[in-house]
Design an enzyme around this catalytic site. Structure first.
Site, short mmCIF file in Angstrom:
data_model
loop_
_atom_site.label_atom_id
_atom_site.label_comp_id
_atom_site.label_asym_id
_atom_site.label_seq_id
_atom_site.Cartn_x
_atom_site.Cartn_y
_atom_site.Cartn_z
N TYR A 53 86.44 92.70 50.12
CA TYR A 53 87.04 92.92 51.44
C TYR A 53 88.26 93.82 51.22
O TYR A 53 88.32 94.56 50.25
CB TYR A 53 87.37 91.54 52.03
CG TYR A 53 87.70 91.54 53.49
CD1 TYR A 53 86.95 92.26 54.42
CD2 TYR A 53 88.79 90.81 53.96
CE1 TYR A 53 87.27 92.27 55.76
CE2 TYR A 53 89.11 90.79 55.30
CZ TYR A 53 88.36 91.54 56.19
OH TYR A 53 88.70 91.54 57.51
N LYS A 108 58.01 86.99 59.48
CA LYS A 108 57.78 88.30 58.84
C LYS A 108 58.85 88.53 57.77
O LYS A 108 58.57 89.07 56.69
CB LYS A 108 57.83 89.43 59.88
CG LYS A 108 56.75 89.35 60.94
CD LYS A 108 55.43 89.94 60.49
CE LYS A 108 54.35 89.76 61.54
NZ LYS A 108 53.04 90.21 61.13
C1 LIG Z 1 49.55 89.08 62.51
C2 LIG Z 1 50.23 89.74 63.61
O1 LIG Z 1 51.10 90.56 63.41
C3 LIG Z 1 49.83 89.43 64.97
O2 LIG Z 1 48.88 88.68 65.18
O3 LIG Z 1 50.48 89.96 65.89
MG LIG Z 2 52.20 91.12 65.13
#
Ligand SMILES: CC(=O)C(=O)O
Ligand SMILES: [Mg+2]
Ligand SMILES: NC(=O)C1=CN([C@@H]2O[C@H](COP(=O)(O)OP(=O)(O)OC[C@H]3O[C@@H](n4cnc5c(N)ncnc54)[C@H](OP(=O)(O)O)[C@@H]3O)[C@@H](O)[C@H]2O)C=CC1
Length: 436
Positions: A53, A108
């Site tokens: 920092y 994700k």
């Molecule tokens: C797997 C994916 O990205 C979906 O089913 O939208």
């Molecule tokens: Mg998707």
């Protein structure tokens, strides 16, 4: 565990209830959500405080002000991807809104990190127009080395992605389009070969005409499918050149044909690819297909038709779904972590079609190799081998990281979109990327 519930009869009501509760408990405990932030530098002394920092932090600030490329040297930008959704096409659940898309975007992020060591911020955007979405992403883009757009419905997704690719010098990739397309391409080449058919001759019914469907058919054409053999269907039936209700994106797939209904098209189809929503094709329609068909029912979480239902009408088909609790999981989880890994590692400006084709071919090749013990253990199986129930690698195959990023990086270098050389630790690509 969400597995092996489909080996026999459909799950009972109680089993279904307990699976849903298990999923909610997984997300709630011991801490809500699936992600946290970790610090990568020593930080326990005053000296380290003054480096991390103020005053120390001013030095990289000045370096980046004077040379923006230094952001890759002194910040996490180069390994940080934004997973961004507006929640308009969340899995096959439709428009859930931005907030409700967050569990998927966190998911994700987990996959990016666990499979390819890519760091992710998930960003859910309340944007009520294409312009607002584009503007938001453009403004936050300096933070990131790449942008993974997710679960944005068609046709807005095409406009958002195209505008961002044009405006930004980092990879922008709509996963539902190109991530899905890559896995479909890899799986279909293998499945058709096992059925004694070829992509060039196969007649393909694509149920759905949105983000995933249009990009998947584009990639299949790039890989050798004939446009005139594709019968794309939306919620109104076959897309043909007599229709006057088509967006410009659907119109690309308007064939000159007398086929009007899904039944008409299924009667000549070697391949059914579902990228639409649950229960959109019937057992009777699967029964119409000629001998040795390929059926990919890819809607999540519930497919266009279940493997139990297809097998109740015929046993000569190769079947895949998007789910992890059936064999042959055709799901973009196999793609996006590794495609970004390859793109980030050579600082690619974009992810282009040759990079996508290279990823599909590398993935298809891996399914043909001997399956390692770790994969057998992850699937709780004694044996797995290339064949009707193994057309695509398992997401737990540790060799994906050695197969896909090198192929993607090589294609990026070959096509002139890379800004740095292949990392020295990369293995040789398992496929010849010039042989496409
Ligand atoms: C797997 C994916 O990205 C979906 O089913 O939208
Ligand atoms: Mg998707
Ligand atoms: N397995 C995987 O890896 C992936 C699977 N998917 C799945 O694909 C599906 C579509 O996702 P995405 O492309 O992002 O969504 P979009 O909203 O962009 O597209 C949905 C498409 O499905 C069509 N559709 C809906 N109902 C029917 C029906 N009854 N008959 C025929 N077509 C129908 C819509 O038709 P219309 O145009 O007429 O409205 C539209 O073209 C989802 O179920 C999603 O889970 C998506 C990405 C990855």
């Amino acid at each position: 565990m969400f597995r092996d519930t489909h080996d026999g009869d459909c799950p009972s009501y109680m089993a279904e209830y307990s699976r849903k509760q298990e999923a909610l408990d997984y997300h709630e405990h011991p801490k809500p959500g699936k992600l946290g932030i970790s610090v990568t530098k020593p930080f326990s002394t005053y000296g380290e405080l003054s480096l991390a920092y103020t005053p120390g932090v001013a030095e990289p600030v000045k370096a980046i002000r004077d040379n923006p490329e230094d952001a890759y040297r002194y910040t996490s930008k180069g390994n940080l991807v934004a997973v961004i959704s507006n929640g308009t096409a969340v899995l096959g659940l439709g428009n859930t809104g931005a907030l409700a898309s967050k569990p998927v975007m966190e998911g994700k992020a987990v996959l990016f990190k666990k499979f390819a060591d890519v760091d992710v911020f998930d960003i859910e955007v309340d944007a009520d127009s294409v312009e607002a979405m584009i503007d938001t992403v453009k403004r936050i883009a300096p933070t990131f080395g790449g942008i993974n757009l997710e679960d944005i419905g068609a046709p807005a997704c095409f406009e958002v992605e195209n505008a961002l690719i044009e405006a930004l010098d980092i990879p922008v990739f709509h996963d539902d389009q190109h991530g899905t397309a890559i896995i479909v391409g890899a799986g279909l080449i293998n499945a058709l070969e096992l059925q004694g058919k070829t992509l060039a001759d196969a007649k393909i019914v694509c149920m759905g005409a949105g983000a995933a469907a249009i990009a998947s058919m584009d990639l299949l054409i790039e890989m050798g499918a004939a446009r005139e053999n594709i019968y794309m269907c939306d919620s109104r039936g076959v897309i043909h050149d007599g229709r006057d209700d088509l967006s410009k994106y659907k119109a690309k797939f308007a064939t000159t044909t007398d086929k009007r209904t899904v039944d008409d098209a299924m009667a000549i189809a070697d391949v059914f690819i579902g990228l639409s929503g649950p229960d959109t094709v019937s057992k009777q329609q699967i029964g119409l297909m000629p001998a040795k068909p390929v059926v990919f029912a890819l809607s999540n979480p519930n497919p266009e038709i279940t493997p139990e239902d297809t097998r109740s009408v015929r046993d000569d088909l190769i079947m895949a779904t998007g789910r992890s609790d059936y064999p042959n999981q055709i799901n973009n989880v196999l793609g996006f972590p590794y495609i970004f890994r390859g793109a980030l590692d050579v600082r690619a400006k974009r992810i282009n079609m040759p990079m996508c084709v290279a990823a599909a071919r590398a993935m298809g090749e891996l399914a043909r190799r001997e399956v390692p013990q770790t994969v057998l253990e992850a699937h709780d199986k004694d044996a797995l081998a290339f064949g009707p129930d193994y057309i695509i690698p398992s997401p737990f195959d540790p060799r994906l990281i050695d197969f896909i990023p090198p192929a993607v990086a090589a294609a990026a270098i070959e096509t002139g979109v890379a800004r740095s050389d292949t990392p020295s630790h990369y293995p040789q690509p398992a496929i010849d990327i010039n042989d496409q």
